[in-house]
Design a protein around this motif. Structure first.
Motif, short mmCIF file in Angstrom:
data_model
loop_
_atom_site.label_atom_id
_atom_site.label_comp_id
_atom_site.label_asym_id
_atom_site.label_seq_id
_atom_site.Cartn_x
_atom_site.Cartn_y
_atom_site.Cartn_z
N LYS A 29 -3.81 86.39 16.42
CA LYS A 29 -3.53 87.56 15.57
C LYS A 29 -3.96 87.32 14.13
N THR A 30 -3.66 86.14 13.61
CA THR A 30 -4.04 85.82 12.23
C THR A 30 -5.55 85.84 12.07
N SER A 33 -6.98 89.48 12.45
CA SER A 33 -6.54 90.29 11.32
C SER A 33 -7.35 89.97 10.08
N TRP A 38 -8.01 93.79 12.20
CA TRP A 38 -7.30 94.35 13.35
C TRP A 38 -5.80 94.26 13.14
N SER A 39 -5.07 95.22 13.70
CA SER A 39 -3.61 95.17 13.69
C SER A 39 -3.13 95.07 15.13
N THR A 41 0.24 95.08 18.14
CA THR A 41 1.56 95.48 18.58
C THR A 41 1.99 94.48 19.64
N THR A 48 0.21 90.62 23.18
CA THR A 48 0.01 91.43 21.98
C THR A 48 -1.24 92.27 22.19
N PHE A 50 -4.17 95.27 20.65
CA PHE A 50 -4.81 95.87 19.48
C PHE A 50 -5.47 97.17 19.88
#
Length: 120
Positions: A29-30, A33, A38-39, A41, A48, A50
């Motif tokens: 995620k890091t 992003s 990208w974000s 959920t 997770t 995107f």
């Protein structure tokens, strides 16, 4: 997969969702992003997702296997995207090169997946 998929994303026989295995969801995620904005959920501790304008995807806990598929992203500014990938900790595996129709580079993400980015 997200239940909020836009009908505009659903194109017959086109990639709509990409799912990755990741040893470390937080690192994935890091990286994505920072490199691409990208974000995510989270859906529990092991998944997770995107959402993109054209393709959605997710990361689930597991051991990645390199070489199963090459995901290619598009960039309007290839050099800037390359710089973002490096700044986020990506490793360039093939420097920018020309091919019929454009230019691209390849990189490895924190799990060792090789992806490519192309531009006109």
């Amino acid at each position: 997969m997200s239940n909020t998929v836009s009908q505009q994303k659903l194109k017959h026989q086109q990639i709509q969702y990409i799912e990755f295995l990741s040893r470390d969801l937080e690192a994935a995620k890091t990286f994505y992003s920072q490199a691409f904005g990208w974000s995510f959920t989270d859906y529990g501790p092991h998944y997770t997702a995107f959402e993109g304008d054209f393709v959605d995807g997710g990361f689930t806990s597991g051991t990645p296997e390199k070489g199963s598929i090459l995901v290619i992203l598009y960039s309007e500014d290839l050099t800037q995207t390359r710089d973002h990938v490096i700044a986020a900790g990506g490793i360039i595996s093939k420097e920018i090169f020309e091919f019929p129709g454009g230019r691209r580079f390849h990189f490895l993400d924190p799990d060792g997946y090789e992806l490519a980015v192309w531009s006109l």
